[in-house]
Design a protein around this motif. Sequence first.
Motif, PDB file in Angstrom:
ATOM      1  N   ASP A  86       0.828  -1.206   0.000  1.00 61.47           N
ATOM      2  CA  ASP A  86       0.000   0.000   0.000  1.00 61.47           C
ATOM      3  C   ASP A  86       0.863   1.256   0.000  1.00 61.47           C
ATOM      4  OD1 ASP A  86      -2.377  -1.377  -0.052  1.00 61.47           O
ATOM      5  OD2 ASP A  86      -2.709  -1.284   2.103  1.00 61.47           O
ATOM      6  N   ILE A  87       1.948   1.248   0.780  1.00 61.29           N
ATOM      7  CA  ILE A  87       2.839   2.403   0.836  1.00 61.29           C
ATOM      8  C   ILE A  87       3.532   2.603  -0.510  1.00 61.29           C
ATOM      9  CG2 ILE A  87       4.913   3.344   1.927  1.00 61.29           C
ATOM     10  CD1 ILE A  87       4.010   1.877   4.508  1.00 61.29           C
ATOM     11  N   THR A  88       3.877   1.506  -1.159  1.00 58.13           N
ATOM     12  CA  THR A  88       4.457   1.584  -2.503  1.00 58.13           C
ATOM     13  C   THR A  88       3.503   2.291  -3.458  1.00 58.13           C
ATOM     14  OG1 THR A  88       5.768  -0.420  -2.180  1.00 58.13           O
ATOM     15  CG2 THR A  88       5.317   0.230  -4.452  1.00 58.13           C
ATOM     16  N   GLU A  89       2.224   1.954  -3.377  1.00 59.48           N
ATOM     17  CA  GLU A  89       1.230   2.582  -4.249  1.00 59.48           C
ATOM     18  C   GLU A  89       1.111   4.076  -3.983  1.00 59.48           C
ATOM     19  OE1 GLU A  89      -2.556   0.715  -4.573  1.00 59.48           O
ATOM     20  OE2 GLU A  89      -1.723  -1.305  -4.535  1.00 59.48           O
ATOM     21  N   ILE A  90       1.230   4.485  -2.720  1.00 60.04           N
ATOM     22  CA  ILE A  90       1.165   5.910  -2.391  1.00 60.04           C
ATOM     23  C   ILE A  90       2.342   6.642  -3.028  1.00 60.04           C
ATOM     24  CG2 ILE A  90       1.304   7.621  -0.550  1.00 60.04           C
ATOM     25  CD1 ILE A  90      -0.036   5.710   1.302  1.00 60.04           C
ATOM     26  N   ILE A  91       3.539   6.081  -2.886  1.00 57.86           N
ATOM     27  CA  ILE A  91       4.733   6.725  -3.434  1.00 57.86           C
ATOM     28  C   ILE A  91       4.628   6.871  -4.946  1.00 57.86           C
ATOM     29  CG2 ILE A  91       7.229   6.435  -3.785  1.00 57.86           C
ATOM     30  CD1 ILE A  91       7.321   5.152  -0.979  1.00 57.86           C
ATOM     31  N   ILE A  92       4.134   5.841  -5.611  1.00 60.80           N
ATOM     32  CA  ILE A  92       3.966   5.893  -7.065  1.00 60.80           C
ATOM     33  C   ILE A  92       2.944   6.962  -7.449  1.00 60.80           C
ATOM     34  CG2 ILE A  92       3.114   4.614  -9.071  1.00 60.80           C
ATOM     35  CD1 ILE A  92       4.270   2.065  -7.742  1.00 60.80           C
ATOM     36  N   ALA A  93       1.818   6.991  -6.738  1.00 59.75           N
ATOM     37  CA  ALA A  93       0.729   7.892  -7.109  1.00 59.75           C
ATOM     38  C   ALA A  93       1.027   9.342  -6.771  1.00 59.75           C
ATOM     39  CB  ALA A  93      -0.556   7.459  -6.411  1.00 59.75           C
ATOM     40  N   GLU A  94       1.601   9.594  -5.586  1.00 66.17           N
ATOM     41  CA  GLU A  94       1.701  10.979  -5.126  1.00 66.17           C
ATOM     42  C   GLU A  94       2.927  11.712  -5.642  1.00 66.17           C
ATOM     43  OE1 GLU A  94       0.557  13.298  -1.087  1.00 66.17           O
ATOM     44  OE2 GLU A  94       2.216  11.882  -0.889  1.00 66.17           O
ATOM     45  N   LEU A  95       4.042  11.001  -5.834  1.00 57.21           N
ATOM     46  CA  LEU A  95       5.239  11.714  -6.287  1.00 57.21           C
ATOM     47  C   LEU A  95       5.851  11.150  -7.559  1.00 57.21           C
ATOM     48  CD1 LEU A  95       8.311  10.565  -4.343  1.00 57.21           C
ATOM     49  CD2 LEU A  95       6.146  10.256  -3.232  1.00 57.21           C
ATOM     50  N   GLY A  96       5.150  10.237  -8.213  1.00 58.75           N
ATOM     51  CA  GLY A  96       5.639   9.738  -9.490  1.00 58.75           C
ATOM     52  C   GLY A  96       6.855   8.857  -9.372  1.00 58.75           C
ATOM     53  N   GLY A  97       7.078   8.295  -8.186  1.00 55.55           N
ATOM     54  CA  GLY A  97       8.195   7.384  -8.012  1.00 55.55           C
ATOM     55  C   GLY A  97       7.932   6.048  -8.693  1.00 55.55           C
ATOM     56  N   THR A  98       8.954   5.465  -9.277  1.00 55.73           N
ATOM     57  CA  THR A  98       8.800   4.135  -9.859  1.00 55.73           C
ATOM     58  C   THR A  98       8.729   3.105  -8.742  1.00 55.73           C
ATOM     59  OG1 THR A  98      11.191   3.780  -9.979  1.00 55.73           O
ATOM     60  CG2 THR A  98      10.126   4.832 -11.887  1.00 55.73           C
ATOM     61  N   ARG A  99       8.369   1.887  -9.106  1.00 50.88           N
ATOM     62  CA  ARG A  99       8.307   0.819  -8.103  1.00 50.88           C
ATOM     63  C   ARG A  99       9.690   0.558  -7.511  1.00 50.88           C
ATOM     64  NH1 ARG A  99       4.434  -2.577  -6.568  1.00 50.88           N
ATOM     65  NH2 ARG A  99       3.062  -1.618  -8.115  1.00 50.88           N
ATOM     66  N   LEU A 100      10.726   0.653  -8.340  1.00 52.08           N
ATOM     67  CA  LEU A 100      12.094   0.496  -7.847  1.00 52.08           C
ATOM     68  C   LEU A 100      12.411   1.569  -6.815  1.00 52.08           C
ATOM     69  CD1 LEU A 100      15.005  -0.654  -8.027  1.00 52.08           C
ATOM     70  CD2 LEU A 100      15.423   0.968  -9.889  1.00 52.08           C
ATOM     71  N   LYS A 101      12.068   2.824  -7.121  1.00 53.34           N
ATOM     72  CA  LYS A 101      12.328   3.924  -6.201  1.00 53.34           C
ATOM     73  C   LYS A 101      11.552   3.743  -4.905  1.00 53.34           C
ATOM     74  CE  LYS A 101      11.682   8.321  -4.551  1.00 53.34           C
ATOM     75  NZ  LYS A 101      10.700   8.796  -3.556  1.00 53.34           N
ATOM     76  N   ALA A 102      10.288   3.324  -5.009  1.00 55.69           N
ATOM     77  CA  ALA A 102       9.461   3.149  -3.820  1.00 55.69           C
ATOM     78  C   ALA A 102      10.056   2.109  -2.879  1.00 55.69           C
ATOM     79  CB  ALA A 102       8.041   2.745  -4.226  1.00 55.69           C
ATOM     80  N   ASN A 103      10.484   0.990  -3.429  1.00 56.40           N
ATOM     81  CA  ASN A 103      11.076  -0.060  -2.589  1.00 56.40           C
ATOM     82  C   ASN A 103      12.383   0.398  -1.961  1.00 56.40           C
ATOM     83  OD1 ASN A 103       9.260  -2.340  -2.639  1.00 56.40           O
ATOM     84  ND2 ASN A 103       9.690  -2.493  -4.824  1.00 56.40           N
ATOM     85  N   PHE A 104      13.157   1.172  -2.720  1.00 58.13           N
ATOM     86  CA  PHE A 104      14.404   1.728  -2.207  1.00 58.13           C
ATOM     87  C   PHE A 104      14.122   2.658  -1.031  1.00 58.13           C
ATOM     88  CE2 PHE A 104      17.953   4.965  -3.068  1.00 58.13           C
ATOM     89  CZ  PHE A 104      18.910   4.224  -2.383  1.00 58.13           C
ATOM     90  N   GLU A 105      13.121   3.520  -1.196  1.00 59.75           N
ATOM     91  CA  GLU A 105      12.796   4.482  -0.144  1.00 59.75           C
ATOM     92  C   GLU A 105      12.247   3.792   1.102  1.00 59.75           C
ATOM     93  OE1 GLU A 105      10.592   8.799   0.469  1.00 59.75           O
ATOM     94  OE2 GLU A 105      10.279   7.694  -1.411  1.00 59.75           O
TER      95      GLU A 105
END
Length: 485
Positions: A86-105
Amino acid sequence: MSCYRELHKNFINGEWIEGSSGRFLVDMNPYNGEKIAEFQLASIDDLDHAYQSADQARWEWGKVNPYKQREILESAVTYIQANREDITEIIIAELGGTRLKANFEIGLVIDILKEAATYPLRMEGKILPSPVDGKENRLYRKPVGVVGVISPFNFPFFLSMKSVAPAIGAGNGVVLKPHEETPITGGTLIAKIFEEAGVPKGLVNVLVTDIEEIGDTFVQHPIPSVISFTGSTTVGRHIGQKAIQHFKKPLLELGGNSAFIILDDADLDYAVEAATFSRFTHQGQICMSANRILVHRSLYEEFNRKFKEKVSSLKVGDPKEIDTVIGPVMNKKQAERLEEMIQLAIKEGATPLLKGRIDGTLVHPTILIDVSSHMCVAQEELFGPVVTVVPFDTDEEAVAFANHTHYGLSGAVHTSNIDRGVQLAQQIETGMIHVNDITINDEPIVAFGGEKYSGIGRLNGEWSLEEFTTMKWISVNRSKRVFPY
């Protein structure tokens, strides 16, 4: 994420409440422009309520057994792990982060929370001798009180948590103001995590507001002792001045203009891979990103050929798609600024080795060569998928070019001779630099921070513990002193 629509309120004194300003903020997806949530902004009165709540709650937090405090912080990690998708989906939706970036963060957040969870058991003091007979000097490590945190839009989940979690772990109350572009990922999501973890009511407060609404009150308010800001150097300068004027300690993690140096004995293929990651991860919207790639002239043409081929292969597009490497920049204003800088560089004499088009917030990669040190693109932070490549003939020339900037945050040196790399790295005026690695590094127990215009202070590990605490001297006289009159 189905629950992010529940995170559209301010979190003050343990309650989810609407702001009282009468103004609203619409949180938008930077890729497709869809509305994510709408916030009623917090006012100065809400800010005062938040600071008062944090000031009161810190005393309750201080009564909690340190082992229980550690358990609560570890529960925050458990919550994140259980809700990672769910947090990954927020990062992708709100700041345009890729799935790779979301997992890294998310990985960075978990690491810093685990480190902060050790702080309650590390609030150590000292007993020191005295030149006065019968006297004992005790030093106690104490929380500073309340910490105000202002976070940016690029890595909002991590860069908020990087100050919030250690501040709590050291016994402080916190008021967090996330960037207006990322109020959920950088703000209300963090409030939800600590609410679920079980921190006392009021210990963590999140305000969604803007400067137009509250001005400098966030910094000038009498309660906070430390203001931790991550963002641009221009804003950081202003915040630092206001904090000092009001006798608050500023912690400033600001912009960068990192040099990625490739010496004549480097592994070129590896350097190409590392340089690509160092520049284009999260669209280049990282303060540690490599802005300037300096290549020994003997490798320059071959590097340019391989680098252009590699960068041209990076997929630009929808950050939800698993193979997307470059998603949108944060907003159209940022995209327009990048285009202006590219055009100015070309006017000044730079040549596009690769010129990417701009489609709304999607900025395709641009590589600029024939760049001199005085050009804007060599002096300013390029917060996007734009990079310069510059040849050099000697190590001394590389050092001089790398240091010809107001910034000093990160960097990298590539060479087959480790000692040579370290010797050169020692000469670069920067807070962090990495031999045979990427410019983007942040580890939970290693000092993080910049020199020159890139910031003041150090975070992570023992350094965060030091920044968010103070030492109190209590002396005990077991006898009677002899006075001269």
